[in-house]
Design a protein around this motif. Structure first.
Motif, PDB file in Angstrom:
ATOM      1  N   GLN A 125     -58.925  32.386 -48.941  1.00 28.97           N
ATOM      2  CA  GLN A 125     -59.796  33.551 -48.847  1.00 28.97           C
ATOM      3  C   GLN A 125     -60.705  33.485 -47.630  1.00 28.97           C
ATOM      4  OE1 GLN A 125     -59.580  36.165 -50.696  1.00 28.97           O
ATOM      5  NE2 GLN A 125     -58.219  35.408 -52.303  1.00 28.97           N
ATOM      6  N   LEU A 126     -60.452  32.516 -46.740  1.00 30.41           N
ATOM      7  CA  LEU A 126     -61.354  32.305 -45.618  1.00 30.41           C
ATOM      8  C   LEU A 126     -61.379  33.502 -44.668  1.00 30.41           C
ATOM      9  CD1 LEU A 126     -63.119  29.827 -45.021  1.00 30.41           C
ATOM     10  CD2 LEU A 126     -61.442  29.158 -43.303  1.00 30.41           C
ATOM     11  N   GLU A 127     -60.208  34.017 -44.314  1.00 23.84           N
ATOM     12  CA  GLU A 127     -60.145  35.162 -43.404  1.00 23.84           C
ATOM     13  C   GLU A 127     -60.804  36.390 -44.026  1.00 23.84           C
ATOM     14  OE1 GLU A 127     -59.243  35.468 -40.390  1.00 23.84           O
ATOM     15  OE2 GLU A 127     -57.934  33.788 -39.864  1.00 23.84           O
ATOM     16  N   ALA A 128     -60.538  36.606 -45.322  1.00 22.46           N
ATOM     17  CA  ALA A 128     -61.146  37.764 -45.991  1.00 22.46           C
ATOM     18  C   ALA A 128     -62.659  37.632 -46.037  1.00 22.46           C
ATOM     19  CB  ALA A 128     -60.579  37.895 -47.408  1.00 22.46           C
ATOM     20  N   ALA A 129     -63.146  36.422 -46.296  1.00 21.98           N
ATOM     21  CA  ALA A 129     -64.592  36.213 -46.328  1.00 21.98           C
ATOM     22  C   ALA A 129     -65.201  36.432 -44.953  1.00 21.98           C
ATOM     23  CB  ALA A 129     -64.902  34.799 -46.834  1.00 21.98           C
ATOM     24  N   HIS A 130     -64.490  36.003 -43.913  1.00 19.31           N
ATOM     25  CA  HIS A 130     -64.983  36.226 -42.558  1.00 19.31           C
ATOM     26  C   HIS A 130     -65.046  37.712 -42.241  1.00 19.31           C
ATOM     27  CE1 HIS A 130     -64.055  36.625 -38.111  1.00 19.31           C
ATOM     28  NE2 HIS A 130     -65.277  36.163 -38.150  1.00 19.31           N
ATOM     29  N   GLN A 131     -64.034  38.454 -42.643  1.00 19.40           N
ATOM     30  CA  GLN A 131     -64.031  39.887 -42.413  1.00 19.40           C
ATOM     31  C   GLN A 131     -65.148  40.585 -43.187  1.00 19.40           C
ATOM     32  OE1 GLN A 131     -62.235  41.570 -40.135  1.00 19.40           O
ATOM     33  NE2 GLN A 131     -61.522  39.533 -39.504  1.00 19.40           N
ATOM     34  N   ALA A 132     -65.535  39.997 -44.302  1.00 19.19           N
ATOM     35  CA  ALA A 132     -66.646  40.562 -45.080  1.00 19.19           C
ATOM     36  C   ALA A 132     -67.998  40.203 -44.496  1.00 19.19           C
ATOM     37  CB  ALA A 132     -66.557  40.083 -46.529  1.00 19.19           C
ATOM     38  N   GLY A 133     -68.008  39.337 -43.467  1.00 23.64           N
ATOM     39  CA  GLY A 133     -69.259  39.031 -42.781  1.00 23.64           C
ATOM     40  C   GLY A 133     -69.709  37.598 -42.846  1.00 23.64           C
ATOM     41  N   LEU A 134     -68.974  36.732 -43.528  1.00 20.96           N
ATOM     42  CA  LEU A 134     -69.411  35.346 -43.648  1.00 20.96           C
ATOM     43  C   LEU A 134     -69.368  34.656 -42.288  1.00 20.96           C
ATOM     44  CD1 LEU A 134     -70.319  33.150 -45.645  1.00 20.96           C
ATOM     45  CD2 LEU A 134     -67.907  32.465 -45.830  1.00 20.96           C
ATOM     46  N   ARG A 135     -70.449  34.005 -41.943  1.00 19.75           N
ATOM     47  CA  ARG A 135     -70.607  33.369 -40.634  1.00 19.75           C
ATOM     48  C   ARG A 135     -70.594  31.855 -40.832  1.00 19.75           C
ATOM     49  NH1 ARG A 135     -69.989  34.168 -35.251  1.00 19.75           N
ATOM     50  NH2 ARG A 135     -71.908  34.060 -34.025  1.00 19.75           N
ATOM     51  N   PHE A 136     -69.653  31.148 -40.180  1.00 20.79           N
ATOM     52  CA  PHE A 136     -69.544  29.700 -40.301  1.00 20.79           C
ATOM     53  C   PHE A 136     -68.859  29.156 -39.055  1.00 20.79           C
ATOM     54  CE2 PHE A 136     -65.925  31.788 -42.209  1.00 20.79           C
ATOM     55  CZ  PHE A 136     -64.823  31.104 -41.683  1.00 20.79           C
ATOM     56  N   GLY A 137     -69.024  27.841 -38.811  1.00 28.56           N
ATOM     57  CA  GLY A 137     -68.451  27.251 -37.614  1.00 28.56           C
ATOM     58  C   GLY A 137     -67.462  26.142 -37.867  1.00 28.56           C
ATOM     59  N   SER A 138     -67.348  25.666 -39.112  1.00 30.97           N
ATOM     60  CA  SER A 138     -66.405  24.619 -39.477  1.00 30.97           C
ATOM     61  C   SER A 138     -65.888  24.893 -40.874  1.00 30.97           C
ATOM     62  CB  SER A 138     -67.064  23.230 -39.442  1.00 30.97           C
ATOM     63  OG  SER A 138     -67.536  22.898 -38.158  1.00 30.97           O
ATOM     64  N   TYR A 139     -64.724  24.317 -41.175  1.00 27.77           N
ATOM     65  CA  TYR A 139     -64.219  24.438 -42.544  1.00 27.77           C
ATOM     66  C   TYR A 139     -63.214  23.331 -42.844  1.00 27.77           C
ATOM     67  CZ  TYR A 139     -59.515  26.301 -41.434  1.00 27.77           C
ATOM     68  OH  TYR A 139     -58.224  26.462 -41.007  1.00 27.77           O
ATOM     69  N   PRO A 148     -54.406  25.614 -38.127  1.00 35.00           N
ATOM     70  CA  PRO A 148     -55.683  25.996 -38.743  1.00 35.00           C
ATOM     71  C   PRO A 148     -56.190  27.311 -38.185  1.00 35.00           C
ATOM     72  CG  PRO A 148     -56.034  24.302 -37.094  1.00 35.00           C
ATOM     73  CD  PRO A 148     -54.548  24.478 -37.211  1.00 35.00           C
ATOM     74  N   MET A 149     -57.210  27.843 -38.829  1.00 38.53           N
ATOM     75  CA  MET A 149     -57.841  29.083 -38.391  1.00 38.53           C
ATOM     76  C   MET A 149     -58.351  28.922 -36.960  1.00 38.53           C
ATOM     77  SD  MET A 149     -61.008  31.017 -40.281  1.00 38.53           S
ATOM     78  CE  MET A 149     -61.607  32.611 -39.729  1.00 38.53           C
TER      79      MET A 149
END
Length: 408
Positions: A125-139, A148-149
Motif C-alpha cells: 500500500q506504499l504507493e497508494a499511501a504516497h498518492q494520498a499524501g504520505l511523506r517519507f524518505g525511507s522504507y 524497490p520504490m
C-alpha cells in the motif's frame, strides 16, 4: 409387523439426523466457521507478506490482567496528553531524487532530513499511501527487492532462521547484483520466538556467513545487525552473547556498518503477553512492563539512551543507530486512541531529532538515532492501530496526517 419395523427405523434415522444437525450448530456457534469472530487475533510484531498465523501471546487478553512478580521493574507513570489541534491533509508531494539519496558510507554523516523518517509496509500500500499524501524518505518491507520504490531509500532485509539464511543464496546474490550499494538488515527480531527465532550463538554464525557473502559481492553495501524487539537489559544480554560468540569463533569483533534495534515496550515473560524470553535464554528474567507502559515516552526515551550507552561500552559508539521498527501495537479499546498514537509519534520524532550526548554518533552532531521506521503504513489485520493509511477510504489516518505534517 413390516410397517412397525419400518416406522422404527425411520424414527431412528430422524433422531440421528437431528443429533448431527444439533452437534454442527453447537460447533458453529462456538466460532468454528464464523468469519467475524468476536475475539481479535494479533500475530507477530513484524508480519511477513506470507504470514497467515495469528499467535495470541503478543497482546494481553482484555479479560486477563498481566501478573507482576518480584522481577517487576519500577517505571514512570505513563502520560497521554492529547493533541490540541486536528491536522489537515496536505497536498500530495512528489518525490524526486533530491528528496532521498541512496544510503552509502559517504553519506552516513550527511543524512538528509527526509531520509530519517522511515515507514514499514508489508501489504503493498506504499504507493497508494504516497498518492494520498504520505511523506517519507525511507522504507522497509521485511524482505529484499531488486526493484524497490524509486526515489526513496530502501532498507533490504535478509531473513534468518536457526539454520542460517532463510531464503536462497542465489536469490540474495541476484539482489546484490541488481542493487549495488544497498543497506542490508540481517534478520528481523531474532530474539522473538514467533519471528526469526534464533538463539544468540546461532545468530552470530548466521550473521558471519551472510555478512561475508554480501561484502564479497558488493564492498559498497552496508550491513546492519538484526533489530531485537526492544532495547531492554534482557535484549542487550542477548546481543552480548552474539558479540561474545562472534569474537570467540572468528577472533575479531562483529563487523557492522549500522547498529539497529526495535523500540517497542512489551512484557518479557514466557507464556504471557509480550515478546517472551529470547530463544536459547530459558531461565532468564526480563522487564515486566504493564499494559499502560506501552506508550510511556519516559520509558521509550530511557531505553534508547541506555542502548546507545551500551553500544559505546561495547566499542560501537562510532556507528550510526537505526530504530527500524516501533509504534503502538495495542488496540484503541485498550486505551490507545488515535490521538494518543499521534501524540506518541510526534514526541518520538522530537526525541530522535534533538537528543544528543557523548555516546551519540559524532558525525551527526552526537545524535543518538539517525533513522527511524514507523510501524506501519497499512496493516489491515494484525496491528492496525498505528496505520498511517486507510485502504478502505483511500485517505491518510489521523496518525498519517500527523506524520506528514510533521515532516513537512
Amino acid at each position: 409387523m413390516f410397517t412397525t419395523v419400518k416406522r422404527y427405523w425411520i424414527t431412528l434415522l430422524l433422531l440421528g439426523v437431528g443429533l448431527i444437525f444439533f452437534a454442527l450448530y453447537a460447533w458453529m456457534t462456538q466460532g468454528a466457521f464464523r468469519p467475524n469472530a468476536t475475539q481479535p487475533s494479533y500475530p507477530a510484531i513484524s508480519p511477513t507478506a506470507t504470514s497467515t498465523s495469528a499467535p495470541q501471546s503478543l497482546i494481553p487478553s482484555p479479560t486477563v490482567e498481566p501478573t507482576a512478580n518480584s522481577t517487576t521493574v519500577t517505571t514512570p507513570a505513563a502520560t497521554k496528553p492529547l493533541l490540541t489541534n486536528t491536522p489537515t491533509p496536505t497536498a500530495t508531494p512528489t518525490l524526486t531524487s533530491s528528496d532521498a539519496t541512496l544510503l552509502s558510507a559517504d553519506s552516513i554523516s550527511t543524512i538528509p532530513y527526509l531520509e530519517r523518517f522511515g515507514v514499514a509496509d508489508g501489504y503493498q500500500q506504499l504507493e497508494a499511501a504516497h498518492q494520498a499524501g504520505l511523506r517519507f524518505g525511507s522504507y522497509l518491507n521485511w524482505r529484499t527487492s531488486s526493484e524497490p520504490m524509486s526515489g526513496v531509500n530502501f532498507f533490504q532485509m535478509v531473513r534468518v532462521s536457526s539454520d542460517g539464511l532463510e531464503s536462497s543464496y542465489d536469490a540474495l546474490a541476484q539482489v546484490i547484483a541488481d542493487q549495488p550499494g544497498s543497506t542490508y538488515l540481517i534478520g528481523n527480531e531474532p530474539d522473538v520466538r514467533i519471528q526469526d527465532n534464533v538463539p544468540p550463538a546461532q545468530y552470530a554464525i548466521a550473521y558471519y556467513d551472510i555478512y561475508e557473502f554480501i561484502k564479497a559481492r558488493d564492498p559498497t553495501a552496508l550491513v546492519a545487525i538484526g533489530g531485537v524487539s526492544q532495547p531492554t537489559p534482557l535484549r542487550r544480554a542477548y546481543l552480548d552473547i552474539v558479540l561474545d560468540t562472534y569474537r570467540n569463533t572468528y577472533g575479531e569483533p562483529l563487523p557492522v556498518d549500522i547498529f539497529n534495534v526495535h523500540a517497542f515496550i512489551l512484557r518479557e515473560e514466557q507464556d504471557n503477553w509480550g515478546v517472551g524470553i529470547p530463544p536459547g535464554m530459558d531461565g532468564w528474567t526480563g522487564t515486566l512492563y504493564e499494559l499502560e507502559d506501552h506508550d510511556n515516552m519516559a520509558i521509550f526515551q530511557q531505553n534508547i539512551i541506555d542502548f546507545r550507552a551500551w553500544m559505546a561500552e561495547r566499542g560501537y559508539g562510532d556507528k550510526p543507530l537505526m530504530v527500524s521498527e516501533y509504534g503502538i501495537l495495542m488496540p484503541a479499546e485498550y486505551g490507545f486512541p488515535p490521538e494518543s498514537v499521534a501524540n506518541f509519534m510526534t514526541a518520538s520524532f522530537d526525541f530522535f531529532l534533538s537528543e544528543a550526548n557523548s555516546t551519540g554518533y559524532a558525525p551527526d552532531g552526537d545524535r543518538l538515532v539517525q533513522w527511524w521506521v514507523w510501524y506501519s503504513v497499512h496493516d489491515p489485520v494484525e496491528f492496525p492501530n498505528s496505520n498511517l493509511y486507510d485502504a478502505a477510504t483511500g485517505q491518510l489516518t489521523l496518525p498519517g496526517q500527523v506524520f506528514t505534517d510533521y515532516v513537512e
